[in-house]
Design a protein around this motif. Structure first.
Motif, PDB file in Angstrom:
ATOM      1  N   ALA A 131      22.431 -28.296 -54.024  1.00 25.55           N
ATOM      2  CA  ALA A 131      22.100 -27.555 -52.569  1.00 25.55           C
ATOM      3  C   ALA A 131      22.053 -26.228 -52.690  1.00 25.55           C
ATOM      4  CB  ALA A 131      22.447 -28.507 -51.265  1.00 25.55           C
ATOM      5  N   LYS A 132      24.002 -26.027 -52.738  1.00 24.49           N
ATOM      6  CA  LYS A 132      24.128 -24.366 -52.856  1.00 24.49           C
ATOM      7  C   LYS A 132      23.467 -23.830 -53.557  1.00 24.49           C
ATOM      8  CE  LYS A 132      26.521 -25.162 -48.672  1.00 24.49           C
ATOM      9  NZ  LYS A 132      26.081 -24.146 -47.650  1.00 24.49           N
ATOM     10  N   TRP A 133      22.932 -24.086 -55.271  1.00 28.96           N
ATOM     11  CA  TRP A 133      22.534 -23.244 -56.011  1.00 28.96           C
ATOM     12  C   TRP A 133      21.687 -22.577 -55.431  1.00 28.96           C
ATOM     13  CZ3 TRP A 133      24.236 -21.607 -60.824  1.00 28.96           C
ATOM     14  CH2 TRP A 133      25.310 -21.022 -61.327  1.00 28.96           C
ATOM     15  N   GLY A 134      20.350 -24.349 -55.106  1.00 32.04           N
ATOM     16  CA  GLY A 134      19.172 -23.710 -54.888  1.00 32.04           C
ATOM     17  C   GLY A 134      19.601 -22.757 -53.532  1.00 32.04           C
ATOM     18  N   VAL A 135      19.887 -22.666 -53.058  1.00 28.23           N
ATOM     19  CA  VAL A 135      20.328 -21.690 -51.356  1.00 28.23           C
ATOM     20  C   VAL A 135      20.411 -20.575 -51.673  1.00 28.23           C
ATOM     21  CG1 VAL A 135      21.354 -20.413 -49.944  1.00 28.23           C
ATOM     22  CG2 VAL A 135      21.758 -22.956 -49.233  1.00 28.23           C
ATOM     23  N   ILE A 136      20.682 -19.816 -53.172  1.00 30.17           N
ATOM     24  CA  ILE A 136      20.952 -19.189 -53.947  1.00 30.17           C
ATOM     25  C   ILE A 136      19.905 -18.494 -54.864  1.00 30.17           C
ATOM     26  CG2 ILE A 136      21.562 -17.280 -55.870  1.00 30.17           C
ATOM     27  CD1 ILE A 136      24.890 -18.168 -55.543  1.00 30.17           C
ATOM     28  N   GLY A 137      18.605 -19.530 -55.541  1.00 30.37           N
ATOM     29  CA  GLY A 137      17.431 -19.148 -55.489  1.00 30.37           C
ATOM     30  C   GLY A 137      16.478 -18.687 -54.495  1.00 30.37           C
ATOM     31  N   LEU A 138      16.726 -19.552 -53.571  1.00 32.03           N
ATOM     32  CA  LEU A 138      16.110 -19.230 -52.248  1.00 32.03           C
ATOM     33  C   LEU A 138      16.167 -17.794 -51.430  1.00 32.03           C
ATOM     34  CD1 LEU A 138      14.157 -20.299 -50.036  1.00 32.03           C
ATOM     35  CD2 LEU A 138      15.531 -21.316 -48.917  1.00 32.03           C
ATOM     36  N   MET A 139      17.280 -17.151 -50.996  1.00 36.74           N
ATOM     37  CA  MET A 139      17.202 -16.101 -50.928  1.00 36.74           C
ATOM     38  C   MET A 139      17.041 -15.168 -51.887  1.00 36.74           C
ATOM     39  SD  MET A 139      19.341 -13.452 -51.668  1.00 36.74           S
ATOM     40  CE  MET A 139      20.758 -14.182 -53.368  1.00 36.74           C
ATOM     41  N   MET A 144      12.499 -10.878 -52.743  1.00 38.44           N
ATOM     42  CA  MET A 144      11.657 -10.159 -53.128  1.00 38.44           C
ATOM     43  C   MET A 144      10.310 -10.227 -52.570  1.00 38.44           C
ATOM     44  SD  MET A 144      12.920  -8.748 -56.001  1.00 38.44           S
ATOM     45  CE  MET A 144      10.999  -8.220 -56.413  1.00 38.44           C
ATOM     46  N   GLU A 145       9.942 -10.995 -51.908  1.00 37.00           N
ATOM     47  CA  GLU A 145       8.230 -12.009 -51.054  1.00 37.00           C
ATOM     48  C   GLU A 145       8.958 -10.639 -49.775  1.00 37.00           C
ATOM     49  OE1 GLU A 145       6.233 -15.300 -48.806  1.00 37.00           O
ATOM     50  OE2 GLU A 145       7.713 -16.024 -50.848  1.00 37.00           O
ATOM     51  N   LEU A 146       9.044 -10.615 -48.419  1.00 31.65           N
ATOM     52  CA  LEU A 146       9.799 -10.125 -47.755  1.00 31.65           C
ATOM     53  C   LEU A 146      10.532  -8.917 -46.953  1.00 31.65           C
ATOM     54  CD1 LEU A 146      11.796 -13.622 -46.004  1.00 31.65           C
ATOM     55  CD2 LEU A 146       9.057 -12.528 -45.703  1.00 31.65           C
ATOM     56  N   ILE A 151      11.534  -6.592 -44.369  1.00 31.26           N
ATOM     57  CA  ILE A 151      13.442  -7.427 -44.022  1.00 31.26           C
ATOM     58  C   ILE A 151      13.703  -7.907 -45.227  1.00 31.26           C
ATOM     59  CG2 ILE A 151      13.341 -10.229 -43.896  1.00 31.26           C
ATOM     60  CD1 ILE A 151      10.407 -10.398 -42.426  1.00 31.26           C
ATOM     61  N   ARG A 152      15.766  -8.007 -45.023  1.00 28.71           N
ATOM     62  CA  ARG A 152      16.261  -8.539 -45.895  1.00 28.71           C
ATOM     63  C   ARG A 152      16.811  -9.503 -45.853  1.00 28.71           C
ATOM     64  NH1 ARG A 152      20.640  -5.705 -44.799  1.00 28.71           N
ATOM     65  NH2 ARG A 152      20.160  -5.278 -42.411  1.00 28.71           N
ATOM     66  N   ALA A 153      17.285 -10.122 -47.038  1.00 30.36           N
ATOM     67  CA  ALA A 153      17.738 -11.406 -47.123  1.00 30.36           C
ATOM     68  C   ALA A 153      19.512 -11.018 -48.129  1.00 30.36           C
ATOM     69  CB  ALA A 153      17.013 -12.419 -47.812  1.00 30.36           C
ATOM     70  N   ASN A 154      19.905 -11.903 -47.925  1.00 28.15           N
ATOM     71  CA  ASN A 154      21.289 -12.201 -48.783  1.00 28.15           C
ATOM     72  C   ASN A 154      21.847 -13.467 -48.813  1.00 28.15           C
ATOM     73  OD1 ASN A 154      21.820  -9.120 -49.587  1.00 28.15           O
ATOM     74  ND2 ASN A 154      20.975  -8.497 -47.415  1.00 28.15           N
ATOM     75  N   ALA A 155      23.256 -13.752 -49.674  1.00 31.01           N
ATOM     76  CA  ALA A 155      23.634 -15.047 -49.503  1.00 31.01           C
ATOM     77  C   ALA A 155      25.007 -14.895 -49.633  1.00 31.01           C
ATOM     78  CB  ALA A 155      23.202 -15.676 -50.372  1.00 31.01           C
ATOM     79  N   ILE A 156      25.813 -15.768 -48.875  1.00 33.23           N
ATOM     80  CA  ILE A 156      27.156 -15.299 -48.370  1.00 33.23           C
ATOM     81  C   ILE A 156      27.863 -16.796 -49.433  1.00 33.23           C
ATOM     82  CG2 ILE A 156      28.866 -14.945 -46.963  1.00 33.23           C
ATOM     83  CD1 ILE A 156      27.830 -13.917 -44.845  1.00 33.23           C
ATOM     84  N   CYS A 157      28.871 -16.729 -50.326  1.00 27.73           N
ATOM     85  CA  CYS A 157      29.828 -17.654 -50.610  1.00 27.73           C
ATOM     86  C   CYS A 157      31.074 -17.499 -50.589  1.00 27.73           C
ATOM     87  CB  CYS A 157      29.056 -17.621 -52.508  1.00 27.73           C
ATOM     88  SG  CYS A 157      27.421 -17.536 -52.941  1.00 27.73           S
ATOM     89  N   PRO A 158      31.142 -18.197 -49.001  1.00 34.51           N
ATOM     90  CA  PRO A 158      32.783 -18.826 -49.088  1.00 34.51           C
ATOM     91  C   PRO A 158      33.510 -19.627 -49.960  1.00 34.51           C
ATOM     92  CG  PRO A 158      31.239 -19.626 -47.063  1.00 34.51           C
ATOM     93  CD  PRO A 158      30.057 -19.611 -48.165  1.00 34.51           C
ATOM     94  N   GLY A 159      34.330 -18.869 -50.325  1.00 36.43           N
ATOM     95  CA  GLY A 159      35.225 -20.498 -50.664  1.00 36.43           C
ATOM     96  C   GLY A 159      35.623 -21.618 -49.753  1.00 36.43           C
TER      97      GLY A 159
END
Length: 236
Positions: A131-139, A144-146, A151-159
């Motif tokens: 799921a979390k790898w998928g979130v990065i692919g979605l982001m 690119m699309e938005l 519109i900006r899109a980013n992903a935070i990866c907490p430890g």
């Protein structure tokens, strides 16, 4: 996370499936009891946001569940589907219904919560890691699309984040691996160069930065807030 945005001067609208959690939030926040995996509920939520606010500057898709801790052959399909529906499906539905509001304004920030599990393989955590790898692919796709719409899109990866949820993970992993809770904790912590778990405040501060003008040219990025994790569990 809501408090960090509030402190930064944002109006806050928070959602949760737990009514008690929402009741504990400051009364000046907008609050909605929502299951992020339910498209009807998510559509109504964003209709309400549009009606009350007229637009949306930033959205954080932070909902997720740990999923089962088990060998892949022991993971039930229903548990796999539930983990992906909430952790990845919730992020998708957030982006689906937030993006039209942001397109109207010609700007916006979509912040998705992934994990170090979205950067490394995690034994015994197949649904969560997927799921979390998928979130990065979605982001990456959203960026690119938005992007042409401002519109900006980013992903935070907490430890590993200090708190009740991580305590549950530690205890489940300890049981699955025949280790003690403290041994698993040390394994996570020693896998970071700073040798420590992060706090919820650390994650919230990064989200506020990504939503603000200081990050106006930051998009499509995977940003780890994890004390620099090279090996998330060296004892495995």
């Amino acid at each position: 996370m809501g408090q960090a945005f509030d402190n930064a001067g944002f109006q806050v609208w928070v959602t949760d499936v737990d009514a008690n959690t929402l009741a504990a939030c400051p009364t000046h926040w907008h609050r909605s009891e929502v299951d992020v995996s339910d498209e009807v509920q998510m559509a109504v939520l964003f209709e309400d946001i549009s009606r009350v606010w007229g637009g949306l500057d930033a959205v954080c898709a932070n909902a997720g569940i740990a999923g089962p801790t088990a060998k892949v052959e022991d993971v039930a399909l229903k548990d796999w589907n539930t983990c992906l529906a909430i952790t990845l499906g919730g992020a998708f539905l957030t982006a689906k219904y937030a993006s039209p509001l942001m397109k109207q304004a010609g700007r916006g920030a979509i912040i998705l919560t992934s994990s170090t599990a979205g950067q490394y393989g995690y034994p015994n955590r197949a649904p969560y890691a997927a799921a979390k790898w998928g979130v990065i692919g979605l982001m990456k796709t959203l960026a690119m699309e938005l992007g042409p719409f401002g519109i900006r899109a980013n992903a935070i990866c907490p430890g590993a984040v200090e708190g009740p949820r991580m305590e549950g993970v530690l205890n489940r992993e300890a049981k699955a691996k025949g280790m003690t809770r403290d041994e698993v904790y040390k394994g996570y912590a020693s896998g970071t160069s700073l040798g420590a778990f992060v706090s919820a405040e650390d994650i919230a501060n990064m989200a506020v930065f990504l939503a603000g003008e200081g990050a106006k040219m930051v998009s499509g990025q995977v940003i780890a807030v994890d004390g620099h994790t090279e090996n998330p569990d060296p004892k495995v």
